[in-house]
Design a protein around this motif. Structure first.
Motif, PDB file in Angstrom:
ATOM      1  N   ALA A  52      29.114 -54.974   4.158  1.00 26.03           N
ATOM      2  CA  ALA A  52      29.108 -56.514   4.481  1.00 26.03           C
ATOM      3  C   ALA A  52      27.522 -56.912   3.901  1.00 26.03           C
ATOM      4  O   ALA A  52      26.381 -56.426   3.829  1.00 26.03           O
ATOM      5  N   PRO A  53      27.794 -58.386   3.622  1.00 30.36           N
ATOM      6  CA  PRO A  53      26.375 -58.966   3.341  1.00 30.36           C
ATOM      7  C   PRO A  53      25.434 -59.057   4.247  1.00 30.36           C
ATOM      8  O   PRO A  53      24.190 -58.779   3.950  1.00 30.36           O
ATOM      9  N   VAL A  54      25.856 -59.195   5.638  1.00 28.58           N
ATOM     10  CA  VAL A  54      24.833 -58.752   6.742  1.00 28.58           C
ATOM     11  C   VAL A  54      25.335 -57.836   7.662  1.00 28.58           C
ATOM     12  O   VAL A  54      26.615 -58.025   8.083  1.00 28.58           O
ATOM     13  N   THR A  55      24.550 -56.770   8.274  1.00 27.63           N
ATOM     14  CA  THR A  55      24.937 -55.769   9.200  1.00 27.63           C
ATOM     15  C   THR A  55      23.833 -55.971  10.239  1.00 27.63           C
ATOM     16  O   THR A  55      22.891 -55.646   9.871  1.00 27.63           O
ATOM     17  N   ALA A  56      24.305 -56.393  11.195  1.00 30.05           N
ATOM     18  CA  ALA A  56      23.297 -56.704  12.418  1.00 30.05           C
ATOM     19  C   ALA A  56      23.786 -56.001  13.698  1.00 30.05           C
ATOM     20  O   ALA A  56      24.900 -56.055  14.122  1.00 30.05           O
ATOM     21  N   TYR A  57      22.866 -55.311  14.209  1.00 29.34           N
ATOM     22  CA  TYR A  57      23.060 -54.482  15.515  1.00 29.34           C
ATOM     23  C   TYR A  57      22.802 -55.600  16.777  1.00 29.34           C
ATOM     24  O   TYR A  57      21.633 -56.024  16.634  1.00 29.34           O
ATOM     25  N   ARG A  58      23.552 -55.730  17.456  1.00 28.23           N
ATOM     26  CA  ARG A  58      23.390 -56.726  18.723  1.00 28.23           C
ATOM     27  C   ARG A  58      22.976 -55.863  19.972  1.00 28.23           C
ATOM     28  O   ARG A  58      23.674 -55.211  20.389  1.00 28.23           O
ATOM     29  N   TRP A  99      23.289 -64.466   7.616  1.00 26.76           N
ATOM     30  CA  TRP A  99      22.515 -64.832   9.195  1.00 26.76           C
ATOM     31  C   TRP A  99      21.683 -65.910   9.033  1.00 26.76           C
ATOM     32  O   TRP A  99      21.106 -66.459   8.016  1.00 26.76           O
ATOM     33  N   PRO A 100      21.508 -66.508  10.178  1.00 25.44           N
ATOM     34  CA  PRO A 100      22.460 -66.304  11.559  1.00 25.44           C
ATOM     35  C   PRO A 100      23.606 -66.902  11.489  1.00 25.44           C
ATOM     36  O   PRO A 100      23.742 -68.132  11.066  1.00 25.44           O
ATOM     37  N   SER A 101      24.675 -66.127  11.802  1.00 25.07           N
ATOM     38  CA  SER A 101      25.890 -66.724  12.073  1.00 25.07           C
ATOM     39  C   SER A 101      26.632 -66.518  13.302  1.00 25.07           C
ATOM     40  O   SER A 101      27.568 -67.166  13.701  1.00 25.07           O
ATOM     41  N   GLY A 119      19.072 -65.486  15.808  1.00 25.59           N
ATOM     42  CA  GLY A 119      18.281 -66.205  15.087  1.00 25.59           C
ATOM     43  C   GLY A 119      16.881 -65.864  15.561  1.00 25.59           C
ATOM     44  O   GLY A 119      16.366 -65.195  16.273  1.00 25.59           O
ATOM     45  N   MET A 120      16.047 -67.022  15.492  1.00 25.85           N
ATOM     46  CA  MET A 120      14.659 -67.122  15.786  1.00 25.85           C
ATOM     47  C   MET A 120      14.437 -68.056  16.726  1.00 25.85           C
ATOM     48  O   MET A 120      14.651 -69.245  16.730  1.00 25.85           O
ATOM     49  N   PRO A 121      14.168 -67.761  17.976  1.00 27.69           N
ATOM     50  CA  PRO A 121      13.878 -68.644  19.281  1.00 27.69           C
ATOM     51  C   PRO A 121      12.556 -69.470  18.699  1.00 27.69           C
ATOM     52  O   PRO A 121      11.459 -68.737  18.169  1.00 27.69           O
ATOM     53  N   LYS A 122      12.622 -70.665  19.009  1.00 29.26           N
ATOM     54  CA  LYS A 122      11.525 -71.463  18.890  1.00 29.26           C
ATOM     55  C   LYS A 122      10.791 -71.945  19.824  1.00 29.26           C
ATOM     56  O   LYS A 122      11.328 -72.420  20.872  1.00 29.26           O
TER      57      LYS A 122
END
Length: 600
Positions: free
Chosen positions: A343-349, A361-363, A458-461
């Motif tokens: 996949a275009p993005v493979t992310a472990y939660r 990402w982020p989606s 995503g990135m916390p701000k």
């Protein structure tokens, strides 16, 4: 000894499978000793097998052997067996490099030689590597050789000032002094750092400033150290060699898989930053790939069932190599290429302990989700939550920051940076933060027990309204998952405070990263900066915590809390106590904006 365009020869180890025909080439360029990554000795005996020979390099040997690749490992210019001069993260030809060569041209010349001199190959080359070896696949994307078919930068060094090896938002990572010393002092890293202290906390306190320590160790003889000391701000020296900025200006010609570790203790900024730079160029969503795993720096090629005390329930490293890396390489490098299932993005939660296949990402999730920026407010009396503060509560929380007693970044004794001899450096980002939440110089804010899962992607701000009685200040902000006091299936995790995202910001850069300014004492000022990328589920029954402090020692040099032109040269008299205040009043509220995943 492969010749480069300027006549310098680079030492290259080539390992060819017996009987290889039309085999793709996997290239790694390294400053870490190519010969040392290949061995014929197994349990004291010579071995003619390729698998044992490559075990000296990495545990991704399963992917290399099973794929039938020709393995090439090369010492970069000026290191170990290669000729020429070494320059740390040698910049591209241009304002920062007036020679005719750089890492891009050396990669081009190497690939050109390989495809012309290895009759066993099919003429297709992939480049991959981790950390500094991950910086090299990024450089290969600048004017790439036609035979380069895929690049896999893993945990790459990208921007040494913003958030990778040398600084984070202006605070200097002084525990990397030994790395600079050993990497630059000799061609083969034989000149070793030394210490008379068991505890790095005591070592770095003994010398005071990082500049004084460098001088005591004779580091003014090292070119890169002098560059760091001369460029404490985010000036053109750093901006022009930041690889995300470099690649944003380049055409996208080679498929790229960026591999990122969510708890990367060394290069946590780089891979997501390059993804943000390249992804807009990928108009058909088939050239730029991102993988994010629950790993420390480089753990994707190791056993990755756990990290420190955190258990994942499966070997996430093997999953990556078998189901993501191997088919990806095969698709781009083998003749009659098999389909690409990645996949275009493979992310472990993390928190949920599951892999996700995403289009971008982020989606948030594969279908029917959106990211909702949501303020998580810091309240008086150590409370926190999604409700904004009211005028009736106390307007601020205060603590005293004393440079003579900086907050440790780990429970003492502080170990040196390293991977050998039982050192636990790779897991410091998942250390239990309870060690610090009880200190009087750490402001701690915690939510009530969650009555539902809260997922962020995503990135916390950080949106911190704070004041200091000094004229300069550091602000460390930690976003933490607090486990329930009782965890039935893993009792040791009871009450554990797991850091999800943490970083430091040097106050003098509040208005401009390139042009520092002193702070106005005792005036509430807004500090805004991003924490590292997270993909985490805070489970029902857990709590969300934020810790704020003004030192993170000895990983980062101490801010004297008196504005001086260059902190590297701060004098003992410059280091003063300061009263720090974090504000909660309406209109001056402090919060961390969380990228909350909401399902439609």
């Amino acid at each position: 000894m492969i010749p480069m365009r300027d006549g310098v020869r680079l030492h290259t180890v080539i390992v060819i499978p017996k009987g290889a025909k039309d085999a793709p080439i996997l290239l790694t360029r390294t400053p870490y000793n190519a010969s040392g990554m290949v061995t014929h000795m197994v349990d004291g005996h010579e071995s003619a097998h390729m698998g044992p020979a490559l075990q000296g390099y990495d545990n991704a040997v399963d992917t290399i052997i099973d794929g039938g690749y020709i393995r090439v490992i090369q010492d970069i210019r000026g290191k170990y067996g290669s000729e020429g001069d070494y320059v740390m993260n040698r910049p591209l030809r241009g304002p920062l490099n007036d020679t005719p060569v750089d890492e891009s041209t050396d990669t081009w010349d190497t690939i050109d030689w390989l495809v012309k001199h290895l009759p066993q190959s099919n003429g297709k080359v992939g480049i991959l590597g981790i950390s500094y070896d991950g910086f090299e696949p990024l450089m290969a994307l600048v004017h790439p050789h036609p035979a380069l078919k895929v690049s896999v930068p893993m945990n790459p060094m990208v921007d040494g000032w913003m958030g990778d090896d040398w600084f984070h938002h202006g605070a200097f990572r002084q525990q990397n002094l030994p790395y600079i010393y050993e990497q630059e002092a000799t061609r083969d890293n034989t000149q070793h750092w030394w210490s008379a202290f068991h505890d790095d906390y005591d070592l770095y306190m003994h010398y005071g400033s990082a500049g004084a320590m460098g001088k005591a160790y004779g580091m003014e003889q090292l070119g890169f150290w002098n560059k760091i000391v001369e460029h404490p701000a985010y000036d053109s020296f750093w901006q022009q060699q930041a690889m995300d900025k470099v690649l944003a200006k380049e055409p996208l010609k080679v498929p790229v898989m960026l591999v990122h570790s969510l708890w990367d203790q060394e290069d946590i900024y780089g891979a997501p930053a390059v993804y943000r730079a390249l992804e807009p160029k990928d108009t058909h969503n088939n050239m730029v790939y991102l993988v994010m795993g629950p790993w420390h720096h480089g753990q994707e090629i190791e056993d990755a069932r756990s990290l420190g005390a955190i258990q994942f329930g499966s070997d996430t490293g093997t999953y990556f190599r078998k189901h993501i890396l191997a088919p990806f390489l095969a698709h781009y490098l083998k003749d009659n290429a098999p389909p690409n299932p990645v996949a275009p993005v493979t992310a472990y939660r993390t928190g949920a302990n599951q892999w996700e296949r995403l289009q971008s990402w982020p989606s948030g999730c594969a279908h029917g989700c959106a990211i909702q920026p949501t303020p998580f407010y810091l309240h008086a009396d150590g409370k926190a939550g999604f409700q904004a503060p009211t005028a009736s509560e106390a307007k601020d929380t205060s603590y005293v920051s004393d440079p003579a007693k900086p907050v440790p970044y780990r429970a003492r004794p502080s170990q040196p940076v390293g991977y050998d001899g039982g050192l636990t450096w790779p897991q410091w980002l998942v250390d239990d933060q309870r060690t610090f939440s009880g200190r009087t110089d750490v402001a701690t804010f915690v939510s009530p027990v969650l009555d539902h899962d809260v997922t962020i992607a995503g990135m916390p701000k950080v949106h911190l309204v704070a004041s200091t009685s000094g004229t300069d200040s550091d602000w460390v902000v930690k976003l933490i998952d607090v486990y329930p006091d009782q965890v039935a299936d893993d009792p040791q995790m009871g009450g554990y405070q797991l850091a999800v995202a943490m970083d430091i910001f040097r106050g003098r850069y509040r208005e401009s990263y390139a042009h520092p300014h002193p702070l106005t004492p005792n005036k509430p000022l807004l500090y805004r900066f991003e924490l590292p990328t997270a993909n985490h589920m805070f489970r029902k029954g857990h709590r969300i915590m934020v810790q704020v402090q003004s030192s993170w020692f000895p990983l980062y040099d101490r801010n004297p809390q008196t504005y001086v032109k260059n902190i590297f040269f701060a004098k003992p008299k410059d280091y003063v106590k300061a009263t720090q205040r974090i504000y909660h009043a309406p209109g001056e509220a402090s919060y961390v904006e969380l990228p909350v995943v909401e399902k439609h």
